[in-house]
Design an enzyme around this catalytic site. Sequence first.
Site, PDB file in Angstrom:
ATOM      1  N   SER A 142     -12.289   3.678 -26.491  1.00  0.00           N
ATOM      2  CA  SER A 142     -10.955   3.460 -27.068  1.00  0.00           C
ATOM      3  C   SER A 142     -11.121   2.510 -28.247  1.00  0.00           C
ATOM      4  O   SER A 142     -12.130   1.792 -28.339  1.00  0.00           O
ATOM      5  CB  SER A 142     -10.057   2.806 -26.016  1.00  0.00           C
ATOM      6  OG  SER A 142      -8.845   2.348 -26.584  1.00  0.00           O
ATOM      7  N   TYR A 155      -8.478  -2.846 -18.829  1.00  0.00           N
ATOM      8  CA  TYR A 155      -8.743  -1.710 -19.721  1.00  0.00           C
ATOM      9  C   TYR A 155      -9.689  -2.117 -20.849  1.00  0.00           C
ATOM     10  O   TYR A 155     -10.669  -1.422 -21.143  1.00  0.00           O
ATOM     11  CB  TYR A 155      -7.400  -1.218 -20.277  1.00  0.00           C
ATOM     12  CG  TYR A 155      -7.447   0.075 -21.058  1.00  0.00           C
ATOM     13  CD1 TYR A 155      -7.362   1.300 -20.414  1.00  0.00           C
ATOM     14  CD2 TYR A 155      -7.548   0.078 -22.450  1.00  0.00           C
ATOM     15  CE1 TYR A 155      -7.375   2.495 -21.122  1.00  0.00           C
ATOM     16  CE2 TYR A 155      -7.571   1.255 -23.170  1.00  0.00           C
ATOM     17  CZ  TYR A 155      -7.478   2.464 -22.507  1.00  0.00           C
ATOM     18  OH  TYR A 155      -7.493   3.649 -23.222  1.00  0.00           O
TER      19      TYR A 155
HETATM   20  P1  NAD Z   1      -3.748  11.199 -19.566  1.00  0.00           P
HETATM   21  O1  NAD Z   1      -3.032  10.326 -18.603  1.00  0.00           O
HETATM   22  O2  NAD Z   1      -3.014  12.240 -20.326  1.00  0.00           O
HETATM   23  O3  NAD Z   1      -4.982  11.922 -18.847  1.00  0.00           O
HETATM   24  C1  NAD Z   1      -5.809  11.239 -17.943  1.00  0.00           C
HETATM   25  C2  NAD Z   1      -6.583  12.253 -17.140  1.00  0.00           C
HETATM   26  O4  NAD Z   1      -7.427  11.540 -16.225  1.00  0.00           O
HETATM   27  C3  NAD Z   1      -5.679  13.172 -16.285  1.00  0.00           C
HETATM   28  O5  NAD Z   1      -6.258  14.446 -16.231  1.00  0.00           O
HETATM   29  C4  NAD Z   1      -5.739  12.494 -14.919  1.00  0.00           C
HETATM   30  O6  NAD Z   1      -5.445  13.378 -13.851  1.00  0.00           O
HETATM   31  C5  NAD Z   1      -7.182  12.047 -14.904  1.00  0.00           C
HETATM   32  N1  NAD Z   1      -7.458  11.007 -13.928  1.00  0.00           N
HETATM   33  C6  NAD Z   1      -6.853   9.813 -13.772  1.00  0.00           C
HETATM   34  N2  NAD Z   1      -7.388   9.156 -12.736  1.00  0.00           N
HETATM   35  C7  NAD Z   1      -8.360   9.960 -12.231  1.00  0.00           C
HETATM   36  C8  NAD Z   1      -9.275   9.847 -11.149  1.00  0.00           C
HETATM   37  N3  NAD Z   1      -9.311   8.776 -10.344  1.00  0.00           N
HETATM   38  N4  NAD Z   1     -10.132  10.873 -10.936  1.00  0.00           N
HETATM   39  C9  NAD Z   1     -10.094  11.983 -11.709  1.00  0.00           C
HETATM   40  N5  NAD Z   1      -9.264  12.132 -12.748  1.00  0.00           N
HETATM   41  C10 NAD Z   1      -8.407  11.143 -12.984  1.00  0.00           C
HETATM   42  O7  NAD Z   1      -4.468  10.175 -20.544  1.00  0.00           O
HETATM   43  P2  NAD Z   1      -5.201  10.368 -21.965  1.00  0.00           P
HETATM   44  O8  NAD Z   1      -4.430   9.579 -22.950  1.00  0.00           O
HETATM   45  O9  NAD Z   1      -5.519  11.782 -22.241  1.00  0.00           O
HETATM   46  O10 NAD Z   1      -6.525   9.539 -21.669  1.00  0.00           O
HETATM   47  C11 NAD Z   1      -7.802  10.127 -21.602  1.00  0.00           C
HETATM   48  C12 NAD Z   1      -8.837   9.078 -21.973  1.00  0.00           C
HETATM   49  O11 NAD Z   1      -8.616   8.658 -23.320  1.00  0.00           O
HETATM   50  C13 NAD Z   1      -8.759   7.815 -21.114  1.00  0.00           C
HETATM   51  O12 NAD Z   1     -10.078   7.357 -20.830  1.00  0.00           O
HETATM   52  C14 NAD Z   1      -8.033   6.837 -22.001  1.00  0.00           C
HETATM   53  O13 NAD Z   1      -8.352   5.506 -21.703  1.00  0.00           O
HETATM   54  C15 NAD Z   1      -8.564   7.249 -23.368  1.00  0.00           C
HETATM   55  N6  NAD Z   1      -7.734   6.822 -24.501  1.00  0.00           N
HETATM   56  C16 NAD Z   1      -6.412   7.219 -24.610  1.00  0.00           C
HETATM   57  C17 NAD Z   1      -5.674   6.785 -25.704  1.00  0.00           C
HETATM   58  C18 NAD Z   1      -4.231   7.174 -25.917  1.00  0.00           C
HETATM   59  O14 NAD Z   1      -3.574   6.628 -26.805  1.00  0.00           O
HETATM   60  N7  NAD Z   1      -3.694   8.115 -25.166  1.00  0.00           N
HETATM   61  C19 NAD Z   1      -6.275   5.975 -26.662  1.00  0.00           C
HETATM   62  C20 NAD Z   1      -7.602   5.602 -26.514  1.00  0.00           C
HETATM   63  C21 NAD Z   1      -8.336   6.044 -25.418  1.00  0.00           C
END
Ligand code: NAD
Length: 260
Positions: A142, A155
């Site tokens: 991130s 986080y």
């Molecule tokens: P999201 O909530 O849309 O998706 C998260 C996914 O992880 C879902 O499929 C969920 O079911 C799965 N998940 C959660 N806990 C789990 C577990 N214990 N076992 C298996 N699967 C699990 O979130 P996103 O925004 O798509 O995030 C995806 C990645 O990107 C994360 O690592 C997040 O930290 C990172 N990220 C997101 C952003 C943002 O702005 N959305 C920014 C930087 C980094």
Amino acid sequence: MLQGKCAIVTGSTSGIGLGIARALAGEGADLVINGFAEADAIAAIRTAIEGDFGVGCVYHGADMAKPDEVSNMVDAATRTFGKVDILVNNAGIQHTAPVEEFPPDRWDAIIAVNLSALFHGIRAVLPQMKERNWGRIINISSAHGLVASIHKVAYVAAKHGVIGMTKVVALETAETGITCNAICPGWVRTPLAEWQIEALAESKGLSFDEAAREMLAPRQPSKEFVTTEQIGKLAVFLCSDGADQITGASLPIDGGFVVH
Ligand code: NAD
């Protein structure tokens, strides 16, 4: 480009993981998808990937907080497709609170899913990648792996840890055909970001769109959300021959977030 390759994308029932899974499938990779969702929704994602791209797609319900389930998923993928060539460690969760109010169980859960799960997955796939002398490990860190914000102690700690882990794996595989890199997205409008936008809207009496703008403005100079498709394209590039010498890198895709 990825025909005959097998990719595991953790947390691919939603958001960024789903975008990456579809982008890899678009290049011909067979997919193991993972994450939590209703059975109908999972079936719809699988059917769409298989129908849209003509690849194989199976689901594994491993809970990334449980080390045994992570390695079981790698074993199941290997049984189904014969091997695992690409591991995208994407599943992630968030909780926000000041340090002294941060619930210890949320700390443990975030470290387990956002950091330790990556170690368990990488540990499980490396031997077979080394045997074939090819592999791609992509860790979704991130912008918060490079800079910090208040109220995100677990986080930010986990995402900085991911970058350290990425560097060690890159060094240990440097003389092989395996690369290990971290992608560092800024704000992406997924469920994980949307509940934070909703919380801001509620606390300040703003509409959802006003809160989204207020969230972006101080941190993301482009003032635009990164899209899951853009992150998918970056992941595809990291799997290409052009990226053979990119390893150990932490690549921001963030509209200028970390240079601000
Ligand atoms: P999201 O909530 O849309 O998706 C998260 C996914 O992880 C879902 O499929 C969920 O079911 C799965 N998940 C959660 N806990 C789990 C577990 N214990 N076992 C298996 N699967 C699990 O979130 P996103 O925004 O798509 O995030 C995806 C990645 O990107 C994360 O690592 C997040 O930290 C990172 N990220 C997101 C952003 C943002 O702005 N959305 C920014 C930087 C980094």
